[in-house]
Scaffold this motif. Sequence first.
Motif, short mmCIF file in Angstrom:
data_model
loop_
_atom_site.label_atom_id
_atom_site.label_comp_id
_atom_site.label_asym_id
_atom_site.label_seq_id
_atom_site.Cartn_x
_atom_site.Cartn_y
_atom_site.Cartn_z
N ASN A 1 7.86 107.37 84.58
CA ASN A 1 8.34 108.07 85.77
C ASN A 1 8.85 107.13 86.85
OD1 ASN A 1 5.70 110.24 85.02
ND2 ASN A 1 7.84 110.85 84.87
N VAL A 2 9.07 105.88 86.46
CA VAL A 2 9.71 104.88 87.32
C VAL A 2 10.96 104.41 86.57
CG1 VAL A 2 9.49 102.60 88.40
CG2 VAL A 2 7.55 104.17 88.38
N HIS A 3 12.05 104.19 87.30
CA HIS A 3 13.33 103.82 86.67
C HIS A 3 13.12 102.67 85.69
CE1 HIS A 3 17.94 103.42 87.45
NE2 HIS A 3 17.67 104.14 86.39
N LEU A 4 13.28 102.96 84.43
CA LEU A 4 12.84 102.06 83.37
C LEU A 4 14.02 101.31 82.76
CD1 LEU A 4 10.30 101.23 81.77
CD2 LEU A 4 10.79 103.11 80.21
N ALA A 5 14.07 100.00 82.99
CA ALA A 5 15.13 99.17 82.42
C ALA A 5 14.86 98.94 80.94
CB ALA A 5 15.22 97.84 83.15
N ARG A 6 15.92 98.97 80.13
CA ARG A 6 15.80 98.77 78.68
C ARG A 6 16.09 97.34 78.27
NH1 ARG A 6 12.42 102.63 77.55
NH2 ARG A 6 13.25 104.73 77.78
N GLU A 7 17.08 96.72 78.90
CA GLU A 7 17.45 95.34 78.61
C GLU A 7 18.39 94.87 79.70
OE1 GLU A 7 19.55 95.20 74.89
OE2 GLU A 7 20.74 96.97 75.36
N TYR A 8 18.69 93.57 79.71
CA TYR A 8 19.64 93.07 80.71
C TYR A 8 20.48 91.95 80.10
CZ TYR A 8 16.37 89.16 81.52
OH TYR A 8 15.55 88.06 81.36
N TYR A 9 21.65 91.75 80.70
CA TYR A 9 22.61 90.76 80.24
C TYR A 9 22.92 89.81 81.39
CZ TYR A 9 23.34 93.71 76.15
OH TYR A 9 23.16 94.43 74.99
N ASN A 10 22.72 88.54 81.15
CA ASN A 10 22.99 87.50 82.13
C ASN A 10 24.34 86.88 81.78
OD1 ASN A 10 22.86 85.48 84.01
ND2 ASN A 10 21.17 84.37 83.05
N TYR A 11 25.37 87.23 82.57
CA TYR A 11 26.72 86.83 82.18
C TYR A 11 27.57 86.56 83.42
CZ TYR A 11 31.31 86.93 79.91
OH TYR A 11 32.56 86.62 79.47
N GLY A 12 28.22 85.41 83.44
CA GLY A 12 29.07 85.06 84.57
C GLY A 12 28.25 84.96 85.85
N ASN A 13 28.73 85.58 86.90
CA ASN A 13 28.04 85.56 88.19
C ASN A 13 27.18 86.79 88.43
OD1 ASN A 13 29.21 83.07 89.04
ND2 ASN A 13 31.12 84.16 89.51
N SER A 14 26.94 87.55 87.36
CA SER A 14 26.22 88.82 87.53
C SER A 14 25.14 88.99 86.47
CB SER A 14 27.20 90.00 87.44
OG SER A 14 28.19 89.93 88.44
N VAL A 15 24.22 89.89 86.77
CA VAL A 15 23.22 90.33 85.81
C VAL A 15 23.40 91.84 85.65
CG1 VAL A 15 20.76 90.61 85.32
CG2 VAL A 15 21.59 88.49 86.37
N TYR A 16 23.54 92.28 84.42
CA TYR A 16 23.79 93.69 84.11
C TYR A 16 22.52 94.29 83.50
CZ TYR A 16 28.61 91.99 84.48
OH TYR A 16 29.78 91.42 84.92
N VAL A 17 21.97 95.28 84.17
CA VAL A 17 20.71 95.88 83.72
C VAL A 17 21.00 97.25 83.11
CG1 VAL A 17 18.38 96.57 84.35
CG2 VAL A 17 19.49 94.66 85.55
N VAL A 18 20.49 97.47 81.91
CA VAL A 18 20.77 98.69 81.15
C VAL A 18 19.60 99.67 81.28
CG1 VAL A 18 21.35 99.63 78.88
CG2 VAL A 18 22.14 97.33 79.53
N PHE A 19 19.92 100.90 81.65
CA PHE A 19 18.94 101.97 81.77
C PHE A 19 19.35 103.14 80.88
CE2 PHE A 19 19.03 99.72 85.81
CZ PHE A 19 17.69 99.56 86.14
N ASP A 20 18.41 104.04 80.60
CA ASP A 20 18.77 105.30 79.97
C ASP A 20 19.67 106.08 80.93
OD1 ASP A 20 17.30 104.82 77.69
OD2 ASP A 20 15.52 105.85 78.43
N ASP A 21 20.48 106.95 80.36
CA ASP A 21 21.40 107.76 81.17
C ASP A 21 20.69 109.03 81.63
OD1 ASP A 21 23.65 108.88 82.38
OD2 ASP A 21 24.28 109.84 80.50
N LEU A 22 20.18 109.01 82.86
CA LEU A 22 19.65 110.22 83.50
C LEU A 22 20.72 110.67 84.49
CD1 LEU A 22 17.06 108.81 82.35
CD2 LEU A 22 15.82 109.85 84.25
N PRO A 23 21.46 111.74 84.18
CA PRO A 23 22.73 112.00 84.85
C PRO A 23 22.65 112.74 86.18
CG PRO A 23 22.41 113.60 83.11
CD PRO A 23 21.25 112.65 83.03
N LEU A 24 21.44 113.02 86.68
CA LEU A 24 21.33 113.81 87.90
C LEU A 24 20.35 113.17 88.87
CD1 LEU A 24 20.94 117.26 86.12
CD2 LEU A 24 22.98 116.52 87.37
N THR A 25 20.49 113.54 90.14
CA THR A 25 19.48 113.22 91.14
C THR A 25 18.95 114.53 91.73
OG1 THR A 25 20.95 113.15 93.07
CG2 THR A 25 20.73 111.12 91.76
#
Length: 276
Positions: A93-117
């Motif tokens: 029940n907390v925004h759960l990261a699945r994996e991340y990518y360290n590339y260039g000048n950024s870090v890209y964090v992958v989450f499940d697609d929860l499409p609503l707020t």
Amino acid sequence: MTTEQNVATKLTGGLKRLGLPQVTLRGKSNDLLLGWDESPWKTFHHVFSCDLAGSVSIVNFRTHPSRLRAIRTFKKDEADIMLEKLKILRQENVHLAREYYNYGNSVYVVFDDLPLTLKQVVACDYYPNDHEVSAILAQILSGLSYLHTHGFDHQSLTCSNILLGMDGTVQIAGLEFCVKSSPNQSDSIESVATIATLLMQKYEKSSGSKGIGDIERWPIDSQAFQFLQETDNVETVDDLKEYILASGKYSKEVLAGLARFTLISARTSYSYPPKP
């Protein structure tokens, strides 16, 4: 003895060598957060961008286009603090990261697609019923209790920072607003009360005081009304969590219809530019 760090390193290397499709890695809340030193765009295809508790890119797997994920991008000088939180906070029940990518000048964090707020839930014409409101609140309190247990105080607990998935999963997002400090119990309880009020009647009183105007929709013996009253009596989030759990048994599956209606009626900002 093999350490967790070594295990993570071996898993990372093994997955690359074997070429396993990462779509099969349906993570669980107690899984390690794995990182990769490569471009995420080798694995994912950008579909569009939108605002879901912050700016996200909605992507699909290049090898499995029907599987969607959400990617948040952080500058490297901001990413260390966020990754430290995401590695610690592993709860459904907390925004759960699945994996991340360290590339260039950024870090890209992958989450499940929860499409609503929950902001979109409040904005739509659908009024959640007693069981639906309770199922949402029970999950919020589960996540909030977990944050407090780990010494984090969420300083912007609003409908805009709470995600809803199509299966009824509710997750507290906006983790950039979580700070390491003694949790402010009264502010957290007040935030939950505000969320409950908005779910029940779509607005707060102009004076900012608690209260439900439509007692035909929400009679005083309804569970949601009783919950709102209880927010004045408890001292901690855990007290409120125990109260709602003792009031009944709630399943996230009851939220599927609400999520489906909100999805077709919701309005959100989006963009459709090409990305790598």
